[in-house]
Design a protein around this motif. Structure first.
Motif: not given
Length: 391
Positions: A142-143, A148-149, A175-176, A183-185
């Motif tokens: 998540q970080a 990336a966002q 990259t984002r 995160v989903r994985v």
């Protein structure tokens, strides 16, 4: 002159003597006739008295026996059977996950449990740490996705000034997107670990009664450990009864039954819920399954007797004392022609509280000996006394 008078006198004297002799002979003959008549009359009287005495003695020697005319009564046709008690829907419970060492066993046989209730707990110290590591990897992903966002957003602000090329923008978006995918994985891996950990516990698949327990704390179990618990779904029980081929034709699904476990006097009502579609070629028997509600006296594997009510029939009903048995089977004694005893073979049907029904051998109009049949023989002459009621 004197000689003539003497001759006359002798003649009259001889005549008187002859008349006297004839009178004596006639009187003697009459006396003998009277005596003979008296003798024959006495003999005739004595003979008649002996005949009457003999007839009275014969009448006194004829025994009186109690008989009944059974008629035909509506009798419930029942079939007796025996078999074993079993759980109607038995549920074997084992390890559904990867297993491990058993930390606690929470139930005992005979205990009722609800659906999803834990039966045993598996030690999960290692699995818990693995789950925490996966949870931490979610936060790392998540970080990275957040960073990336942010970089993508700054790049978009510089595109309008010409400082960032379109190709750079595509790379930053990729990259984002990759960071968000990681995160989903990580989240999926964590949820998978949680699900595996939840499957470590051995739980009840449905509400019911625990029948057996084959596991102890400290035991290491796995998917190959076999059945650890056996349960009866909903506590429902059944009796597995074997019936002869002919009796199997007389029952159907829904036939009422009364089950009595061996060693008890309980009468548990039930009904047939399944009739075997096949007959065992070796025993010529088929199985019926009788559904019965739960009772503390019912133990799977135990033995029980059953009485199946297969309908009603019209049949003569006699007291048990009237039915006798011998090497050739059951029979009754009836009073036939000239009040003489006759032996009649019969086939016994249902035995009820009111007596024994006769399946064949009687039409119900016979005079059946109710008592003292063991002391009578065919051909004996009796005096029948009709019993008013056999019930």
């Amino acid at each position: 002159m004197d000689s003539l008078a003497g001759s006359s006198q002798r003649f009259y004297e001889e005549a008187d003597t002859s008349r006297t002799r004839r009178r004596m002979i006639i009187g003697a003959a009459l006396a003998l006739a009277v005596l003979a008549a008296a003798w024959f009359g006495y003999r005739a009287f004595q003979g008649g008295g002996e005949a009457e005495a003999g007839a009275g003695a014969d009448a006194a020697s004829v025994p009186s026996v109690t008989v009944a005319i059974p008629g035909r009564t509506s009798v419930e046709f029942t079939i007796s059977a025996n078999g074993t008690i079993a759980a109607r829907r038995e549920m074997p419970v084992g390890v559904s996950g990867e297993g491990g060492q058993v930390a606690r066993v929470l139930v005992e046989p005979g205990q009722w449990v609800g659906a999803g209730q834990p039966l045993a707990v598996i030690d999960r110290a290692v699995q818990t740490q693995q789950a925490e590591a996966l949870q931490a990897s979610i936060r790392v992903a998540q970080a990275d996705a957040k960073l990336a966002q942010a970089e993508l957003e700054r790049a978009e602000a510089l595109v309008s000034r010409g400082f960032i090329s379109k190709a750079d923008m595509d790379r930053k978006r990729a990259t984002r997107d990759a960071a968000q995918a990681r995160v989903r994985v990580a989240q999926a891996q964590y949820q998978e670990a949680i699900a595996r950990n939840n499957r470590l516990n051995i739980v009840a698949p449905a509400a019911g009664l625990v029948l057996t327990r084959e596991v102890e704390p400290g035991q290491v179990v796995s998917a190959g450990s076999g059945v650890l618990f056996r349960m009866a779904k909903g506590g429902e029980m059944e009796m597995l009864a074997q019936l002869a081929e002919a009796d199997l034709q007389r029952v159907k699904v829904g036939t009422r039954a009364v089950v009595t476990p061996v060693g008890t006097e309980l009468e548990i009502p039930g009904q047939i819920w399944q009739v075997a579609p096949i007959i065992d070629p070796n025993t010529r028997q088929g199985m019926v399954r009788i559904a019965i509600p739960y009772s503390g006296a019912l133990r799977p594997g135990g033995f029980a007797d059953a009485r199946l009510v297969a309908g009603t029939e019209q049949a003569p009903l006699l007291p048990e004392s009237a039915v006798q048995s011998g090497p050739e089977g059951n029979y009754v004694l009836i009073v036939g022609k000239d009040d003489k005893i006759e032996r009649r073979p019969v086939k016994v049907g249902t035995v009820t509280d009111g007596g024994v029904s006769i399946a064949s051998g009687l039409n119900g109009n016979e005079k059946v000996v109710v008592l003292a049949g063991a002391f009578l023989n065919p051909g004996d002459k009796v005096k029948p006394v009709i019993q008013k009621s056999t019930r």
